[in-house]
Each structure stands twice: as structure tokens, then as C-alpha cells.
Scaffold this motif. Structure first.
Motif, PDB file in Angstrom:
ATOM      1  N   ARG A  28       0.850  -1.190   0.000  1.00  0.00           N
ATOM      2  CA  ARG A  28       0.000   0.000   0.000  1.00  0.00           C
ATOM      3  C   ARG A  28       0.884   1.238   0.000  1.00  0.00           C
ATOM      4  N   ILE A  29       0.371   2.304  -0.587  1.00  0.00           N
ATOM      5  CA  ILE A  29       1.120   3.561  -0.663  1.00  0.00           C
ATOM      6  C   ILE A  29       0.209   4.713  -0.257  1.00  0.00           C
ATOM      7  N   ALA A  30       0.729   5.594   0.565  1.00  0.00           N
ATOM      8  CA  ALA A  30       0.058   6.859   0.873  1.00  0.00           C
ATOM      9  C   ALA A  30       1.049   7.952   0.479  1.00  0.00           C
ATOM     10  N   GLY A  31       0.541   9.125   0.160  1.00  0.00           N
ATOM     11  CA  GLY A  31       1.470  10.188  -0.184  1.00  0.00           C
ATOM     12  C   GLY A  31       0.787  11.441  -0.668  1.00  0.00           C
ATOM     13  N   GLY A  32       1.624  12.368  -1.059  1.00  0.00           N
ATOM     14  CA  GLY A  32       1.169  13.646  -1.576  1.00  0.00           C
ATOM     15  C   GLY A  32       2.215  14.181  -2.522  1.00  0.00           C
ATOM     16  N   ASP A  33       2.151  15.479  -2.781  1.00  0.00           N
ATOM     17  CA  ASP A  33       3.081  16.043  -3.762  1.00  0.00           C
ATOM     18  C   ASP A  33       4.503  16.199  -3.234  1.00  0.00           C
ATOM     19  N   SER A  34       4.724  15.936  -1.953  1.00  0.00           N
ATOM     20  CA  SER A  34       6.072  16.083  -1.402  1.00  0.00           C
ATOM     21  C   SER A  34       6.407  15.016  -0.359  1.00  0.00           C
ATOM     22  N   TRP A  35       5.683  13.902  -0.390  1.00  0.00           N
ATOM     23  CA  TRP A  35       5.970  12.853   0.583  1.00  0.00           C
ATOM     24  C   TRP A  35       5.372  11.523   0.119  1.00  0.00           C
ATOM     25  N   LEU A  48       7.657   2.812   5.449  1.00  0.00           N
ATOM     26  CA  LEU A  48       8.808   3.660   5.178  1.00  0.00           C
ATOM     27  C   LEU A  48       8.290   5.030   4.790  1.00  0.00           C
ATOM     28  N   ASN A  49       8.798   6.053   5.426  1.00  0.00           N
ATOM     29  CA  ASN A  49       8.312   7.422   5.231  1.00  0.00           C
ATOM     30  C   ASN A  49       9.408   8.293   4.651  1.00  0.00           C
ATOM     31  N   LEU A  50       9.074   8.995   3.567  1.00  0.00           N
ATOM     32  CA  LEU A  50      10.007   9.906   2.908  1.00  0.00           C
ATOM     33  C   LEU A  50       9.301  11.239   2.737  1.00  0.00           C
ATOM     34  N   VAL A  51       9.850  12.284   3.326  1.00  0.00           N
ATOM     35  CA  VAL A  51       9.245  13.619   3.290  1.00  0.00           C
ATOM     36  C   VAL A  51      10.260  14.600   2.721  1.00  0.00           C
ATOM     37  N   ALA A  52       9.818  15.389   1.735  1.00  0.00           N
ATOM     38  CA  ALA A  52      10.670  16.407   1.118  1.00  0.00           C
ATOM     39  C   ALA A  52       9.845  17.674   0.961  1.00  0.00           C
ATOM     40  N   TRP A  60      12.278   7.813   7.539  1.00  0.00           N
ATOM     41  CA  TRP A  60      12.290   6.947   8.714  1.00  0.00           C
ATOM     42  C   TRP A  60      11.386   5.755   8.451  1.00  0.00           C
ATOM     43  N   ASP A  61      11.592   4.720   9.249  1.00  0.00           N
ATOM     44  CA  ASP A  61      10.708   3.568   9.207  1.00  0.00           C
ATOM     45  C   ASP A  61      10.007   3.451  10.551  1.00  0.00           C
ATOM     46  N   SER A  62       8.800   2.889  10.520  1.00  0.00           N
ATOM     47  CA  SER A  62       8.015   2.784  11.742  1.00  0.00           C
ATOM     48  C   SER A  62       6.988   1.671  11.600  1.00  0.00           C
ATOM     49  N   PRO A  63       6.723   0.943  12.689  1.00  0.00           N
ATOM     50  CA  PRO A  63       5.633  -0.035  12.660  1.00  0.00           C
ATOM     51  C   PRO A  63       4.276   0.625  12.938  1.00  0.00           C
ATOM     52  N   ASP A  64       4.301   1.882  13.340  1.00  0.00           N
ATOM     53  CA  ASP A  64       3.073   2.588  13.700  1.00  0.00           C
ATOM     54  C   ASP A  64       2.551   3.421  12.532  1.00  0.00           C
ATOM     55  N   ILE A  65       1.256   3.470  12.403  1.00  0.00           N
ATOM     56  CA  ILE A  65       0.628   4.322  11.403  1.00  0.00           C
ATOM     57  C   ILE A  65       0.409   5.684  12.046  1.00  0.00           C
ATOM     58  N   PRO A  66       0.939   6.736  11.433  1.00  0.00           N
ATOM     59  CA  PRO A  66       0.739   8.073  12.006  1.00  0.00           C
ATOM     60  C   PRO A  66      -0.743   8.447  12.023  1.00  0.00           C
ATOM     61  N   PRO A  67      -1.122   9.337  12.919  1.00  0.00           N
ATOM     62  CA  PRO A  67      -2.517   9.792  12.944  1.00  0.00           C
ATOM     63  C   PRO A  67      -2.903  10.442  11.612  1.00  0.00           C
ATOM     64  N   ARG A  68      -4.155  10.367  11.248  1.00  0.00           N
ATOM     65  CA  ARG A  68      -4.630  10.951   9.989  1.00  0.00           C
ATOM     66  C   ARG A  68      -4.302  12.442   9.911  1.00  0.00           C
ATOM     67  N   SER A  69      -4.224  13.113  11.065  1.00  0.00           N
ATOM     68  CA  SER A  69      -3.911  14.537  11.074  1.00  0.00           C
ATOM     69  C   SER A  69      -2.531  14.819  10.470  1.00  0.00           C
ATOM     70  N   VAL A  70      -1.589  13.877  10.598  1.00  0.00           N
ATOM     71  CA  VAL A  70      -0.269  14.045   9.981  1.00  0.00           C
ATOM     72  C   VAL A  70      -0.412  14.030   8.465  1.00  0.00           C
ATOM     73  N   ASP A  71      -1.157  13.051   7.943  1.00  0.00           N
ATOM     74  CA  ASP A  71      -1.385  12.988   6.491  1.00  0.00           C
ATOM     75  C   ASP A  71      -2.099  14.240   5.996  1.00  0.00           C
ATOM     76  N   ALA A  73      -1.973  17.220   7.319  1.00  0.00           N
ATOM     77  CA  ALA A  73      -1.034  18.345   7.359  1.00  0.00           C
ATOM     78  C   ALA A  73      -0.057  18.290   6.183  1.00  0.00           C
ATOM     79  N   LEU A  74       0.279  17.087   5.744  1.00  0.00           N
ATOM     80  CA  LEU A  74       1.189  16.923   4.610  1.00  0.00           C
ATOM     81  C   LEU A  74       0.455  17.019   3.272  1.00  0.00           C
ATOM     82  N   VAL A  75      -0.842  17.108   3.302  1.00  0.00           N
ATOM     83  CA  VAL A  75      -1.719  17.167   2.135  1.00  0.00           C
ATOM     84  C   VAL A  75      -1.662  15.826   1.387  1.00  0.00           C
ATOM     85  N   ARG A  76      -2.522  14.941   1.821  1.00  0.00           N
ATOM     86  CA  ARG A  76      -2.594  13.589   1.276  1.00  0.00           C
ATOM     87  C   ARG A  76      -3.382  13.569  -0.033  1.00  0.00           C
ATOM     88  N   ILE A  77      -2.881  12.811  -0.996  1.00  0.00           N
ATOM     89  CA  ILE A  77      -3.579  12.562  -2.255  1.00  0.00           C
ATOM     90  C   ILE A  77      -4.096  11.129  -2.204  1.00  0.00           C
TER      91      ILE A  77
END
Length: 161
Positions: A28-35, A48-52, A60-71, A73-77
Motif C-alpha cells: 500500500r502507498i500513501a502520499g502527496g506532492d512532497s511525501w 517507510l516514510n520519505l518527506v521532502a 524513517w521507518d516505523s511499525p506505527d501508522i501516524p494519525p490521519r492529522s499528519v497525512d 497536514a502533509l496534504v494527502r492525495i
């Protein structure tokens, strides 16, 4: 999470990811125009999370799913509208490395569509993400990446150090 500005730290992270994640498939993939967030198959369900973004370049890598508020804030597509999804979903990680000349982290994938290289530029005011196909064609990118991120990496960077 840590800003990865030190080349030795980047190489250590690449070694860790190489040992932990090579051979694992992106389901599965989540992301936006800069992450991007790549969810990997496996019992630990690591992502695996990549933010630019302006002023911040992180990975960074994490076993936890960040809260939806993080997505948010990053503007999720939505994944169906995120063009990188068609190239990386069901792709297998088969290499991780760092370009020797600069702070650029590289993840190599293989999928039914061929080889792909995801490069993250971690220098400059705004880092960038670039997805190259096996011929070096830019398939997806953020902003205007540095030229070092627009050519295929030497395969030697994927060897164990």
C-alpha cells in the motif's frame, strides 16, 4: 525521525534498511506532492516514510501508522490519484543505498513493470523525491530535483558496505 545530513548516518540507515527490507513487497502507498509512505508486507507491517518539504527532508521507518492529522497536514492525495502508486504497488525492494557524491538516499524496486529507483535528495532548502524507471526516465518527481537525482545510480551503491 532525524534530519539526515551526515553521509555516514545515511549509509548506516541504508545498511539497516537493506538488511531489514530487501525482498519485501510494497502492499500500500500513501502520499502527496512532497511525501510518500510505503507500507511493506510482513508481520511487523512496517512503513517507510520519505518527506521532502520546504525546510524539512526526513526519512524513517516505523511499525506505527501516524494519525490521519499528519497525512492531512502533509496534504494527502488519494492513492488512486497518486501516479507513483501504479509503479510501486506490489513492487519488491531489492536494493538500498546512498549516492557517494551527495546526500541522496536510493531505494531500488522490481515490479511487473520493471526496475524503478526512488531517490530522495536530502540537501538544499527543499529536498526532492524522484522515481526513475530502469532506463533513467523520470516517472514521478517533486519540484525541480538536482541533476544528481535525475540519472540512474551506479549499482555498486546497493552492495553491503
Amino acid at each position: 525521525m532525524q534530519p539526515w545530513r551526515n553521509h555516514t548516518d545515511l549509509q548506516s540507515l541504508a545498511q539497516h534498511w537493506r538488511l531489514q527490507f530487501c525482498g519485501r513487497k510494497v502492499f500500500r502507498i500513501a502520499g502527496g506532492d512532497s511525501w510518500l509512505r510505503l507500507y511493506l508486507e510482513g508481520d511487523d507491517r512496517v512503513n517507510l516514510n520519505l518527506v521532502a518539504r520546504p525546510g524539512i527532508s526526513l526519512l524513517w521507518d516505523s511499525p506505527d501508522i501516524p494519525p490521519r492529522s499528519v497525512d492531512d497536514a502533509l496534504v494527502r492525495i488519494e492513492p488512486k490519484k497518486l501516479s507513483v502508486t501504479k509503479y510501486l504497488r506490489d513492487a519488491t525492494i531489492n536494493g538500498v543505498g546512498v549516492l557517494p557524491e551527495d546526500s541522496v538516499f536510493v531505494i531500488k524496486f522490481h515490479s511487473q513493470h520493471g526496475a524503478f529507483y526512488l531517490l530522495q535528495q536530502l540537501f538544499g532548502l527543499r529536498g526532492h523525491l524522484v522515481l526513475l524507471d530502469g532506463n533513467g526516465v523520470k516517472m514521478w518527481w517533486t519540484g525541480k530535483p538536482h541533476p544528481v537525482c535525475t540519472r540512474l545510480p551506479d549499482e555498486s551503491i546497493f552492495s553491503a558496505e
